[in-house]
Design a protein around this motif. Structure first.
Motif, PDB file in Angstrom:
ATOM      1  N   ILE A  79       0.856  -1.185   0.000  1.00  0.00           N
ATOM      2  CA  ILE A  79       0.000   0.000   0.000  1.00  0.00           C
ATOM      3  C   ILE A  79       0.887   1.229   0.000  1.00  0.00           C
ATOM      4  O   ILE A  79       1.623   1.480   0.958  1.00  0.00           O
ATOM      5  N   LYS A  80       0.846   1.981  -1.089  1.00  0.00           N
ATOM      6  CA  LYS A  80       1.701   3.152  -1.233  1.00  0.00           C
ATOM      7  C   LYS A  80       0.897   4.412  -0.924  1.00  0.00           C
ATOM      8  O   LYS A  80      -0.072   4.740  -1.616  1.00  0.00           O
ATOM      9  N   LEU A  81       1.317   5.123   0.119  1.00  0.00           N
ATOM     10  CA  LEU A  81       0.556   6.271   0.613  1.00  0.00           C
ATOM     11  C   LEU A  81       1.023   7.604   0.041  1.00  0.00           C
ATOM     12  O   LEU A  81       0.339   8.613   0.203  1.00  0.00           O
ATOM     13  N   THR A  82       2.170   7.626  -0.635  1.00  0.00           N
ATOM     14  CA  THR A  82       2.742   8.906  -1.064  1.00  0.00           C
ATOM     15  C   THR A  82       2.125   9.459  -2.342  1.00  0.00           C
ATOM     16  O   THR A  82       2.362  10.610  -2.695  1.00  0.00           O
ATOM     17  N   ASP A  83       1.338   8.674  -3.054  1.00  0.00           N
ATOM     18  CA  ASP A  83       0.767   9.157  -4.315  1.00  0.00           C
ATOM     19  C   ASP A  83      -0.339  10.181  -4.092  1.00  0.00           C
ATOM     20  O   ASP A  83      -0.468  11.148  -4.846  1.00  0.00           O
ATOM     21  N   HIS A  84      -1.164   9.974  -3.067  1.00  0.00           N
ATOM     22  CA  HIS A  84      -2.312  10.853  -2.848  1.00  0.00           C
ATOM     23  C   HIS A  84      -2.426  11.393  -1.416  1.00  0.00           C
ATOM     24  O   HIS A  84      -2.897  12.517  -1.222  1.00  0.00           O
ATOM     25  N   MET A  85      -2.016  10.620  -0.432  1.00  0.00           N
ATOM     26  CA  MET A  85      -2.299  10.961   0.961  1.00  0.00           C
ATOM     27  C   MET A  85      -1.142  11.742   1.580  1.00  0.00           C
ATOM     28  O   MET A  85      -0.359  11.221   2.388  1.00  0.00           O
ATOM     29  N   LYS A  86      -1.029  13.027   1.200  1.00  0.00           N
ATOM     30  CA  LYS A  86       0.096  13.838   1.659  1.00  0.00           C
ATOM     31  C   LYS A  86      -0.312  15.278   1.981  1.00  0.00           C
ATOM     32  O   LYS A  86       0.516  16.188   1.939  1.00  0.00           O
ATOM     33  N   HIS A  87      -1.581  15.478   2.338  1.00  0.00           N
ATOM     34  CA  HIS A  87      -2.076  16.818   2.658  1.00  0.00           C
ATOM     35  C   HIS A  87      -1.555  17.281   4.018  1.00  0.00           C
ATOM     36  O   HIS A  87      -1.436  16.487   4.961  1.00  0.00           O
ATOM     37  N   ILE A  88      -1.264  18.579   4.127  1.00  0.00           N
ATOM     38  CA  ILE A  88      -0.798  19.192   5.377  1.00  0.00           C
ATOM     39  C   ILE A  88      -1.632  20.441   5.649  1.00  0.00           C
ATOM     40  O   ILE A  88      -1.907  21.217   4.733  1.00  0.00           O
ATOM     41  N   HIS A  89      -2.047  20.640   6.895  1.00  0.00           N
ATOM     42  CA  HIS A  89      -2.735  21.863   7.274  1.00  0.00           C
ATOM     43  C   HIS A  89      -2.436  22.160   8.737  1.00  0.00           C
ATOM     44  O   HIS A  89      -1.841  21.330   9.451  1.00  0.00           O
ATOM     45  N   HIS A  90      -2.830  23.346   9.203  1.00  0.00           N
ATOM     46  CA  HIS A  90      -2.618  23.659  10.612  1.00  0.00           C
ATOM     47  C   HIS A  90      -3.802  24.426  11.165  1.00  0.00           C
ATOM     48  O   HIS A  90      -4.546  25.089  10.444  1.00  0.00           O
ATOM     49  N   ASP A  91      -3.960  24.302  12.469  1.00  0.00           N
ATOM     50  CA  ASP A  91      -4.979  25.026  13.215  1.00  0.00           C
ATOM     51  C   ASP A  91      -4.280  25.601  14.441  1.00  0.00           C
ATOM     52  O   ASP A  91      -3.934  24.866  15.362  1.00  0.00           O
ATOM     53  N   GLY A  92      -4.019  26.891  14.412  1.00  0.00           N
ATOM     54  CA  GLY A  92      -3.224  27.488  15.483  1.00  0.00           C
ATOM     55  C   GLY A  92      -1.807  26.963  15.420  1.00  0.00           C
ATOM     56  O   GLY A  92      -1.134  27.067  14.389  1.00  0.00           O
ATOM     57  N   THR A  93      -1.356  26.354  16.507  1.00  0.00           N
ATOM     58  CA  THR A  93       0.011  25.822  16.550  1.00  0.00           C
ATOM     59  C   THR A  93       0.071  24.314  16.324  1.00  0.00           C
ATOM     60  O   THR A  93       1.126  23.699  16.477  1.00  0.00           O
ATOM     61  N   VAL A  94      -1.058  23.708  15.959  1.00  0.00           N
ATOM     62  CA  VAL A  94      -1.092  22.265  15.703  1.00  0.00           C
ATOM     63  C   VAL A  94      -1.036  22.011  14.198  1.00  0.00           C
ATOM     64  O   VAL A  94      -1.911  22.454  13.453  1.00  0.00           O
ATOM     65  N   VAL A  95       0.004  21.312  13.757  1.00  0.00           N
ATOM     66  CA  VAL A  95       0.171  20.959  12.346  1.00  0.00           C
ATOM     67  C   VAL A  95      -0.257  19.508  12.173  1.00  0.00           C
ATOM     68  O   VAL A  95       0.242  18.619  12.857  1.00  0.00           O
ATOM     69  N   THR A  96      -1.194  19.283  11.261  1.00  0.00           N
ATOM     70  CA  THR A  96      -1.670  17.930  10.980  1.00  0.00           C
ATOM     71  C   THR A  96      -1.279  17.546   9.557  1.00  0.00           C
ATOM     72  O   THR A  96      -1.529  18.293   8.611  1.00  0.00           O
ATOM     73  N   ALA A  97      -0.642  16.396   9.431  1.00  0.00           N
ATOM     74  CA  ALA A  97      -0.162  15.944   8.120  1.00  0.00           C
ATOM     75  C   ALA A  97      -0.595  14.513   7.880  1.00  0.00           C
ATOM     76  O   ALA A  97      -0.554  13.678   8.795  1.00  0.00           O
ATOM     77  N   GLN A  98      -1.010  14.222   6.643  1.00  0.00           N
ATOM     78  CA  GLN A  98      -1.240  12.838   6.279  1.00  0.00           C
ATOM     79  C   GLN A  98       0.101  12.126   6.187  1.00  0.00           C
ATOM     80  O   GLN A  98       1.144  12.749   5.940  1.00  0.00           O
ATOM     81  N   THR A  99       0.064  10.834   6.370  1.00  0.00           N
ATOM     82  CA  THR A  99       1.318  10.108   6.551  1.00  0.00           C
ATOM     83  C   THR A  99       2.087   9.866   5.255  1.00  0.00           C
ATOM     84  O   THR A  99       3.215   9.383   5.291  1.00  0.00           O
ATOM     85  N   GLY A 100       1.509  10.211   4.102  1.00  0.00           N
ATOM     86  CA  GLY A 100       2.279  10.145   2.869  1.00  0.00           C
ATOM     87  C   GLY A 100       3.094  11.390   2.613  1.00  0.00           C
ATOM     88  O   GLY A 100       3.884  11.441   1.665  1.00  0.00           O
TER      89      GLY A 100
END
Length: 309
Positions: A79-100
């Motif tokens: 299962i290759k996660l880097t093709d699509h699942m690589k979104h990054i966003h933040h809310d205040g000081t919390v950065v959330t990233a998909q694992t790809g």
């Protein structure tokens, strides 16, 4: 597994059959995966897991930067996660990233947002998923220091969430169940000065370039540092700097790196690593632990490889 593709559930992502893993790893070695699946999002992945027969092996991968795939390839579904699942966003000081997402991209994103504490990620060659799985670290910081919570699915497609403590994160190690597939992580940063953040990241990039081999096929640090010591020092002390097996070689620049000089097989790289471990142990050093993950089917000779084709 010859009819594997006919047993797999319908998905929105892509299936690829018999794709050489050498195209998906930094070492540039590895035989074919039976099937490679690239999910388009978390729902696609969850659906696949929930409807994939339990006897079919699965293996999630990211950038393949810390992975040695053997010459016989990989059974089941990669299962290759880097093709699509690589979104990054933040809310205040919390950065959330998909694992790809690449660690370096998370560092750059945080920098642009004026958030500090994640600069060390610029020096880790891999993805967020790999970082969670092995508690990757560099320059005095580790994933367990910044991760608030990680999310994903178990083998049956059920959602899971865990903190670093719940995952038993320790030096280059995690006790998270092997069948968990991480899909995102929330990381704690803090407000910082743009100029200071950029300066620190440039320092890390420069330091890494000065100390580590560049422009060659490698898999990053080969062995975890032993308690109270440095793996590269033990390897150097055992006289292994520059040691070669076929086209695989211990880097002259940083001897905790194995490199593919061109045309190396996975067998040569793994044999070289085991030779280094044996020489370090024989010279009175520690029993070095592989930091690179080794997976897949073994082909010990070219004759066997020809027979299998």
């Amino acid at each position: 597994m010859t009819d594997l593709i006919t047993r797999l559930p319908k998905v929105r992502g892509d299936y690829a059959m018999k794709d050489a893993m050498s195209a998906h790893t930094w070492f540039g070695v590895g035989g074919p995966a039976d099937v490679i699946f690239s999910p388009v999002d978390e729902d696609d992945l969850s659906h696949f897991l929930a409807h994939c027969d339990a006897d079919i092996p699965i293996l999630p991968i990211g950038a393949g930067s810390n992975l040695l795939v053997r010459d016989g390839g990989v059974s089941g579904v990669v299962i290759k996660l880097t093709d699509h699942m690589k979104h990054i966003h933040h809310d205040g000081t919390v950065v959330t990233a998909q694992t790809g997402a690449l660690d370096a991209e998370v560092a750059r994103y945080a920098s642009k947002a004026g958030l500090t504490g994640l600069e060390f990620l610029i020096g880790i060659p891999g993805t967020v998923g790999g970082g969670l799985r092995m508690n990757a670290g560099a320059y005095g910081s580790e994933f367990k220091d910044i991760t608030m919570i990680a999310h994903g699915f178990d083998r049956a497609g059920n959602p899971i969430s865990a903190t670093p403590t719940e995952m038993g994160m320790a030096y280059r190690h995690s006790d998270a169940p092997a069948d968990w597939i991480f899909t995102s992580a929330s990381m704690q940063a803090r407000p910082g000065d743009h100029a200071a953040i950029r300066t620190r990241m440039k320092e890390i990039v420069t330091s890494r370039g000065d100390a580590q081999p560049r422009g060659v096929r490698t898999g990053g640090s080969t062995f975890a540092n032993p308690d109270g010591g440095k793996a590269w020092q033990e390897i150097d002390r055992a006289g292994c700097r520059g040691l070669a097996v076929g086209a695989a070689q211990v880097s002259e620049k940083h001897c905790n790196f194995l490199i593919n000089n061109g045309g190396a097989t996975a067998e040569e790289i793994e044999t070289l690593g085991e030779t280094v471990r044996a020489r370090v142990l024989a010279s009175g050093g520690p029993d070095l632990r592989w930091e690179i993950r080794r997976i897949g089917r073994v082909l010990t000779t070219s004759k066997q490889q020809e027979t299998s084709q």
